[in-house]
Design a protein around this motif. Structure first.
Motif, mmCIF file in Angstrom:
data_model
loop_
_atom_site.group_PDB
_atom_site.id
_atom_site.type_symbol
_atom_site.label_atom_id
_atom_site.label_comp_id
_atom_site.label_asym_id
_atom_site.label_seq_id
_atom_site.Cartn_x
_atom_site.Cartn_y
_atom_site.Cartn_z
ATOM 1 N N GLY A 15 -23.067 12.276 30.638
ATOM 2 C CA GLY A 15 -24.421 12.670 30.257
ATOM 3 C C GLY A 15 -24.885 13.904 30.998
ATOM 4 N N GLU A 16 -26.170 13.973 31.244
ATOM 5 C CA GLU A 16 -26.797 15.144 31.851
ATOM 6 C C GLU A 16 -26.210 15.485 33.221
ATOM 7 N N GLU A 17 -25.923 14.476 33.998
ATOM 8 C CA GLU A 17 -25.371 14.688 35.347
ATOM 9 C C GLU A 17 -24.038 15.443 35.301
ATOM 10 N N GLU A 18 -23.179 15.074 34.364
ATOM 11 C CA GLU A 18 -21.876 15.732 34.235
ATOM 12 C C GLU A 18 -22.016 17.174 33.728
ATOM 13 N N ILE A 19 -22.974 17.394 32.841
ATOM 14 C CA ILE A 19 -23.214 18.756 32.354
ATOM 15 C C ILE A 19 -23.666 19.634 33.512
ATOM 16 N N ALA A 54 -22.142 24.002 24.008
ATOM 17 C CA ALA A 54 -20.913 23.284 23.658
ATOM 18 C C ALA A 54 -20.892 21.898 24.301
ATOM 19 N N SER A 55 -21.339 21.803 25.550
ATOM 20 C CA SER A 55 -21.366 20.517 26.237
ATOM 21 C C SER A 55 -22.317 19.547 25.553
ATOM 22 N N ILE A 56 -23.488 20.030 25.195
ATOM 23 C CA ILE A 56 -24.468 19.180 24.517
ATOM 24 C C ILE A 56 -23.910 18.736 23.159
ATOM 25 N N PHE A 57 -23.269 19.655 22.460
ATOM 26 C CA PHE A 57 -22.700 19.325 21.166
ATOM 27 C C PHE A 57 -21.639 18.236 21.290
ATOM 28 N N ILE A 58 -20.707 18.397 22.211
ATOM 29 C CA ILE A 58 -19.614 17.420 22.322
ATOM 30 C C ILE A 58 -20.154 16.051 22.766
ATOM 31 N N LEU A 59 -21.201 16.047 23.579
ATOM 32 C CA LEU A 59 -21.771 14.771 23.999
ATOM 33 C C LEU A 59 -22.566 14.109 22.880
ATOM 34 N N SER A 60 -23.165 14.914 22.004
ATOM 35 C CA SER A 60 -23.958 14.330 20.920
ATOM 36 C C SER A 60 -23.093 13.833 19.766
ATOM 37 N N VAL A 61 -21.912 14.404 19.607
ATOM 38 C CA VAL A 61 -21.020 14.017 18.511
ATOM 39 C C VAL A 61 -20.273 12.728 18.830
ATOM 40 N N SER A 62 -20.001 12.524 20.111
ATOM 41 C CA SER A 62 -19.178 11.359 20.472
ATOM 42 C C SER A 62 -19.946 10.071 20.470
#
Length: 53
Positions: free
Chosen positions: A17-21, A45-53
């Motif tokens: 989540g946010e912490e890893e980003i 890109a990070s937000i996108f990959i986290l929202s798709v999974s």
């Protein structure tokens, strides 16, 4: 995204989540000295990959 996943030891994006980003983006600016545009692209890109999974 490969770099993001490698930094977090190939953990599945749904487990992150946010912490890893933040942990990924902060060193990009300070250590990697990337431009603001590159950092923004990495954030998107990070937000996108986290929202798709």
């Amino acid at each position: 995204m490969k770099r993001f996943l490698r930094v977090h030891r190939m953990r599945h994006p749904s487990d992150m989540g946010e912490e890893e980003i933040h942990a990924f983006l902060s060193p990009l600016a300070t250590v990697g000295r990337v431009s603001a545009a590159t950092q923004n692209q990495a954030l998107s890109a990070s937000i996108f990959i986290l929202s798709v999974s």
